[in-house]
Scaffold this active site. Structure first.
Site, PDB file in Angstrom:
ATOM      1  N   ILE A  46     104.460 107.806  63.715  1.00 49.66           N
ATOM      2  CA  ILE A  46     105.020 106.520  62.759  1.00 49.66           C
ATOM      3  C   ILE A  46     106.048 107.729  61.699  1.00 49.66           C
ATOM      4  O   ILE A  46     106.828 106.954  61.100  1.00 49.66           O
ATOM      5  CB  ILE A  46     104.089 105.805  62.160  1.00 49.66           C
TER       6      ILE A  46
ATOM      7  N   HIS B 295      93.614 113.901  69.262  1.00 49.94           N
ATOM      8  CA  HIS B 295      95.151 113.466  69.649  1.00 49.94           C
ATOM      9  C   HIS B 295      95.856 114.930  69.870  1.00 49.94           C
ATOM     10  O   HIS B 295      95.547 115.996  68.977  1.00 49.94           O
ATOM     11  CB  HIS B 295      95.797 112.438  68.732  1.00 49.94           C
TER      12      HIS B 295
HETATM   13  P1  AMP Z   1      96.785 114.297  62.213  1.00 52.74           P
HETATM   14  O1  AMP Z   1      96.984 114.887  60.796  1.00 52.74           O
HETATM   15  O2  AMP Z   1      96.604 115.324  63.185  1.00 52.74           O
HETATM   16  O3  AMP Z   1      95.335 113.379  62.281  1.00 52.74           O
HETATM   17  O4  AMP Z   1      97.847 113.541  62.619  1.00 52.74           O
HETATM   18  C1  AMP Z   1      97.786 112.060  62.460  1.00 52.74           C
HETATM   19  C2  AMP Z   1      99.190 111.540  62.674  1.00 52.74           C
HETATM   20  O5  AMP Z   1      99.078 109.969  62.977  1.00 52.74           O
HETATM   21  C3  AMP Z   1     100.117 111.766  61.467  1.00 52.74           C
HETATM   22  O6  AMP Z   1     101.235 112.472  62.140  1.00 52.74           O
HETATM   23  C4  AMP Z   1     100.674 110.216  61.428  1.00 52.74           C
HETATM   24  O7  AMP Z   1     102.040 110.105  61.062  1.00 52.74           O
HETATM   25  C5  AMP Z   1     100.345 109.515  62.497  1.00 52.74           C
HETATM   26  N1  AMP Z   1      99.955 108.172  62.534  1.00 52.74           N
HETATM   27  C6  AMP Z   1      99.210 107.646  61.669  1.00 52.74           C
HETATM   28  N2  AMP Z   1      99.303 106.212  61.922  1.00 52.74           N
HETATM   29  C7  AMP Z   1      99.898 105.901  63.036  1.00 52.74           C
HETATM   30  C8  AMP Z   1     100.695 104.900  63.600  1.00 52.74           C
HETATM   31  N3  AMP Z   1      99.949 103.416  63.234  1.00 52.74           N
HETATM   32  N4  AMP Z   1     101.258 104.914  64.671  1.00 52.74           N
HETATM   33  C9  AMP Z   1     101.836 106.258  64.870  1.00 52.74           C
HETATM   34  N5  AMP Z   1     101.461 107.389  64.225  1.00 52.74           N
HETATM   35  C10 AMP Z   1     100.674 107.183  63.419  1.00 52.74           C
END
Ligand code: AMP
Length: 125
Positions: free
Chosen positions: A40, A110
């Site tokens: 996002i 992820h």
């Molecule tokens: P991390 O810091 O490795 O946990 O990465 C989490 C990622 O999830 C970040 O890059 C956010 O931008 C992404 N993120 C959070 N909420 C969403 C969402 N609803 N849809 C897509 N990506 C998301």
């Protein structure tokens, strides 16, 4: 954040909610083992996330407790998504933040797939 242990998995984390269809995502790919969607807040022209379908907190949890089929399926899906996004030839980075020092924000395992431009060195100095 515990490394393993289903007691500590937060069923209300944002990716669990995406998996349940409670909130939308910009889907790229889905199979029995994985779901991939666009981040996002993209930090590169291509920035996707690939998540396993099971309740795994982190890479440590996934590696320690997922079945061989889940692990194989997830890795195959991750590579396939990079190919589908068109960054296989130009190159890309696959990152899995794990735990506090990594700044993991979402406690569902992820992998980030990032590419579409030269990414420079792996970490800022
Ligand atoms: P991390 O810091 O490795 O946990 O990465 C989490 C990622 O999830 C970040 O890059 C956010 O931008 C992404 N993120 C959070 N909420 C969403 C969402 N609803 N849809 C897509 N990506 C998301």
């Amino acid at each position: 954040m515990s490394v393993t242990g289903k007691d500590s998995y937060d069923d209300n984390n944002i990716f669990a909610r995406i998996l349940r269809g409670e909130i939308p995502c910009n889907k790229i790919y889905e199979d029995d083992f994985a779901l991939a969607f666009h981040d996002i807040h993209p930090q590169a022209p291509v920035h996707a996330l690939v998540i396993p379908k099971g309740r795994y907190i982190s890479l440590a949890d996934f590696g320690a407790t997922a079945s061989n089929a889940e692990i194989a399926g997830y890795i195959r899906a991750t590579a396939l998504v990079a190919s589908q996004l068109g960054v296989e030839e130009s190159g890309y980075r696959a990152i899995a933040n794990c735990g506090l020092n990594s700044h993991q924000e979402v406690p569902h395992f992820h992998t980030h797939i990032m590419g579409g431009r030269p990414l420079g060195r792996m970490l800022a100095p």
